[in-house]
Design an enzyme around this catalytic site. Structure first.
Site, PDB file in Angstrom:
ATOM      1  N   GLN A  69       0.137  -9.877  -6.312  1.00  0.00           N
ATOM      2  CA  GLN A  69      -0.334 -11.270  -6.309  1.00  0.00           C
ATOM      3  C   GLN A  69       0.411 -12.173  -7.304  1.00  0.00           C
ATOM      4  O   GLN A  69      -0.035 -13.281  -7.584  1.00  0.00           O
ATOM      5  CB  GLN A  69      -1.849 -11.311  -6.578  1.00  0.00           C
ATOM      6  CG  GLN A  69      -2.696 -10.663  -5.488  1.00  0.00           C
ATOM      7  CD  GLN A  69      -2.717 -11.445  -4.174  1.00  0.00           C
ATOM      8  OE1 GLN A  69      -2.278 -12.596  -4.096  1.00  0.00           O
ATOM      9  NE2 GLN A  69      -3.220 -10.813  -3.123  1.00  0.00           N
ATOM     10  N   THR A  97      14.790   4.289   9.540  1.00  0.00           N
ATOM     11  CA  THR A  97      15.720   3.160   9.674  1.00  0.00           C
ATOM     12  C   THR A  97      15.124   1.915   9.021  1.00  0.00           C
ATOM     13  O   THR A  97      13.989   1.557   9.302  1.00  0.00           O
ATOM     14  CB  THR A  97      16.002   2.887  11.169  1.00  0.00           C
ATOM     15  OG1 THR A  97      16.553   4.072  11.732  1.00  0.00           O
ATOM     16  CG2 THR A  97      16.971   1.730  11.362  1.00  0.00           C
ATOM     17  N   HIS A 135       4.570 -10.196   2.687  1.00  0.00           N
ATOM     18  CA  HIS A 135       3.716 -11.124   3.452  1.00  0.00           C
ATOM     19  C   HIS A 135       2.783 -11.943   2.562  1.00  0.00           C
ATOM     20  O   HIS A 135       2.103 -12.849   3.033  1.00  0.00           O
ATOM     21  CB  HIS A 135       2.935 -10.382   4.553  1.00  0.00           C
ATOM     22  CG  HIS A 135       1.803  -9.526   4.082  1.00  0.00           C
ATOM     23  ND1 HIS A 135       0.504  -9.973   4.074  1.00  0.00           N
ATOM     24  CD2 HIS A 135       1.750  -8.251   3.631  1.00  0.00           C
ATOM     25  CE1 HIS A 135      -0.296  -9.006   3.647  1.00  0.00           C
ATOM     26  NE2 HIS A 135       0.437  -7.941   3.362  1.00  0.00           N
ATOM     27  N   ASN A 162      -6.657  -9.874  -6.976  1.00  0.00           N
ATOM     28  CA  ASN A 162      -6.584 -10.620  -5.717  1.00  0.00           C
ATOM     29  C   ASN A 162      -7.873 -11.359  -5.372  1.00  0.00           C
ATOM     30  O   ASN A 162      -7.854 -12.341  -4.640  1.00  0.00           O
ATOM     31  CB  ASN A 162      -6.216  -9.677  -4.562  1.00  0.00           C
ATOM     32  CG  ASN A 162      -7.055  -8.422  -4.543  1.00  0.00           C
ATOM     33  OD1 ASN A 162      -7.113  -7.693  -5.543  1.00  0.00           O
ATOM     34  ND2 ASN A 162      -7.728  -8.155  -3.451  1.00  0.00           N
ATOM     35  N   THR A 220       0.843  -1.201   0.000  1.00  0.00           N
ATOM     36  CA  THR A 220       0.000   0.000   0.000  1.00  0.00           C
ATOM     37  C   THR A 220       0.879   1.251   0.000  1.00  0.00           C
ATOM     38  O   THR A 220       0.598   2.225  -0.710  1.00  0.00           O
ATOM     39  CB  THR A 220      -0.944  -0.018   1.232  1.00  0.00           C
ATOM     40  OG1 THR A 220      -1.743  -1.200   1.151  1.00  0.00           O
ATOM     41  CG2 THR A 220      -1.837   1.207   1.264  1.00  0.00           C
ATOM     42  N   SER A 247       4.661  -7.082  -2.051  1.00  0.00           N
ATOM     43  CA  SER A 247       4.471  -7.166  -0.606  1.00  0.00           C
ATOM     44  C   SER A 247       4.950  -8.522  -0.100  1.00  0.00           C
ATOM     45  O   SER A 247       4.476  -9.564  -0.550  1.00  0.00           O
ATOM     46  CB  SER A 247       2.979  -6.998  -0.307  1.00  0.00           C
ATOM     47  OG  SER A 247       2.783  -6.981   1.072  1.00  0.00           O
ATOM     48  N   CYS A 282     -19.842  -6.826   3.177  1.00  0.00           N
ATOM     49  CA  CYS A 282     -20.620  -6.639   4.406  1.00  0.00           C
ATOM     50  C   CYS A 282     -19.724  -6.477   5.625  1.00  0.00           C
ATOM     51  O   CYS A 282     -20.034  -5.735   6.537  1.00  0.00           O
ATOM     52  CB  CYS A 282     -21.544  -7.832   4.635  1.00  0.00           C
ATOM     53  SG  CYS A 282     -22.747  -7.962   3.326  1.00  0.00           S
TER      54      CYS A 282
HETATM   55  N1  PLP Z   1      -2.535  -4.951  -4.116  1.00  0.00           N
HETATM   56  C1  PLP Z   1      -3.088  -6.174  -4.156  1.00  0.00           C
HETATM   57  C2  PLP Z   1      -3.454  -6.774  -5.475  1.00  0.00           C
HETATM   58  C3  PLP Z   1      -3.306  -6.880  -2.974  1.00  0.00           C
HETATM   59  O1  PLP Z   1      -3.844  -8.096  -3.007  1.00  0.00           O
HETATM   60  C4  PLP Z   1      -2.934  -6.272  -1.741  1.00  0.00           C
HETATM   61  C5  PLP Z   1      -3.212  -6.953  -0.468  1.00  0.00           C
HETATM   62  O2  PLP Z   1      -4.220  -7.641  -0.335  1.00  0.00           O
HETATM   63  C6  PLP Z   1      -2.348  -4.997  -1.748  1.00  0.00           C
HETATM   64  C7  PLP Z   1      -2.167  -4.373  -2.966  1.00  0.00           C
HETATM   65  C8  PLP Z   1      -1.907  -4.323  -0.489  1.00  0.00           C
HETATM   66  O3  PLP Z   1      -0.831  -5.002   0.084  1.00  0.00           O
HETATM   67  P1  PLP Z   1      -0.267  -4.664   1.551  1.00  0.00           P
HETATM   68  O4  PLP Z   1      -1.089  -5.464   2.497  1.00  0.00           O
HETATM   69  O5  PLP Z   1       1.151  -5.089   1.560  1.00  0.00           O
HETATM   70  O6  PLP Z   1      -0.393  -3.205   1.758  1.00  0.00           O
END
Ligand code: PLP
Length: 375
Positions: A177, A235, A199, A149, A70, A197, A321
């Site tokens: 993704q 940092t 994670h 996603n 993000t 990302s 929801c």
């Molecule tokens: N873009 C896509 C396609 C994602 O699936 C996600 C997370 O679900 C993000 C951006 C955002 O990632 P982060 O959680 O690292 O901010």
């Protein structure tokens, strides 16, 4: 527990935790300190940057570390906007992640930009030609996700890149993704920015990557002590960065085996979904192998997710929801799915840790629940 919500996040790989522990507990110095411990941390960070760059087909100087995708997305879109001159128009798709859609929304409020959102076709794939058609002299930025996603549908990000080359328009790819799910390389890409990302590929939470093509204009995003070559102060998270490099290597190395296996699991799930009268919302031949979005008409998505959760199975919902879900309802609506199909959608997202037994247990429980929940 059987965890099938890997597009939301993944478990940290044990090897990654091990290497990170070393940089938390032993070589924990600030990588910007000039003493020997600082140099050790710095060297580990720069080696990680080199490894990440090489695995992504980039140059180490094109890799910047952030706190999440993000942040990377915000940085790319806001930088491009700051260099737009008199141009006002951005083009994106209507199925982007909220990190893109809401950043554009904010830029519209603060910078009076014009946003064009191109909808996908019924299969969830946006056509590159439709994006291209919207481009005019007023356009300064195009942002497209590589993979959606919610459905797993692969978007024509490479084709679009070729069409955009030399047009003098910034091009950002949300590649979050892709990693560990399909081959991805920036080597022949013409994009200016790409976001990732850790994670999402068994790396740590708290680490994002922004790729910035050499010679692309870049504005510092967080000002301060001048880390990340003056572009993103603060940092650096050395344990996270070192862990990300290893996680990326593991994801790339296991891609082929994982893809083949998960595609077989998807076939098993699809068979069951059809048997119980469900609909598959993911275009099988044009999607990443870990993701399957399905609707079981007659059962609301969140009801099924909760029922599965009580049986020890975690899947995602596409419903808006719940404020805690990642709210992908708008994606199915943009695909012109009917309201019932949208309300009853769930997302099954596997990872390389998913086993055949996990899937057999899942489909057994799914069949049982559908028989009792359907009205
Ligand atoms: N873009 C896509 C396609 C994602 O699936 C996600 C997370 O679900 C993000 C951006 C955002 O990632 P982060 O959680 O690292 O901010």
């Amino acid at each position: 527990m059987i965890y099938l919500d890997n597009n939301a996040t993944t478990r940290l790989a044990p090897e990654v935790l091990e290497i990170m522990t070393r940089y938390y507990m032993q070589d924990y110095a600030n990588p910007n300190s000039i003493h020997s411990m600082g140099l050790t941390a710095n060297m580990a960070m720069e080696e990680a940057r080199e490894k990440i760059a090489s695995l992504l087909g980039a140059n180490p100087r094109e890799i910047f570390f952030t706190s999440c995708a993000t942040e990377s997305i915000n940085w790319a879109l806001r930088t491009a906007t700051s260099f737009r001159g008199n141009r006002k128009k951005v083009i994106t798709s209507s199925i982007e992640h909220k990190a893109v859609l809401n950043t554009f929304k904010d830029l519209k409020n603060t910078h009076d930009i014009e946003i064009v959102q191109v909808p996908p076709e019924k299969d969830g794939v946006v056509l590159a030609e439709k994006i291209l058609k919207e481009i005019d002299d007023d356009t300064y930025l195009v942002s497209l996700m590589a993979v959606n996603n919610v459905t797993g549908a692969i978007q024509p990000f490479e084709q679009l890149g070729n069409l955009l080359a030399k047009k003098g328009i910034f091009y950002h790819i949300d590649a979050v993704q892709t990693i560990g799910k399909m081959p991805f390389s920036l080597k022949n890409s013409t994009c200016d920015f790409a976001s990732f990302s850790a994670h999402k590929f068994h790396g740590p939470k708290g680490i994002g990557i922004l790729y910035v093509r050499k010679n692309t204009k870049l504005r510092p995003f967080i000002t301060g002590g001048g880390q990340e070559r003056g572009m993103r102060s603060g940092t650096q998270n050395v344990p996270g960065i070192v862990g990300t490099a290893l996680a990326l290597e593991l994801a790339v190395n296991s891609l082929e085996e994982t893809s083949t296996r998960l595609n077989e699991y998807r076939k098993i799930i699809i068979e069951t979904v059809k048997e119980i009268g469900g609909v598959v919302n993911t275009p099988f031949d044009h999607s990443i192998p870990n993701t399957l979005n399905v609707s079981i008409p007659g059962i609301r998505g969140e009801i099924l997710v909760n029922a599965l959760s009580e049986e020890g199975i975690c899947v995602g919902t596409s419903s808006a929801c719940s404020s805690r879900s990642d709210g992908g309802q708008y994606v199915l609506e943009a695909m012109k799915a009917n309201p019932e199909q949208t309300a009853s959608a769930i997302r099954i997202s596997m990872s390389r840790e998913t086993t055949e037994q996990d899937i057999l247990t899942f489909i057994g429980v799914l069949k049982k629940l559908v028989a009792t929940l359907k009205f």
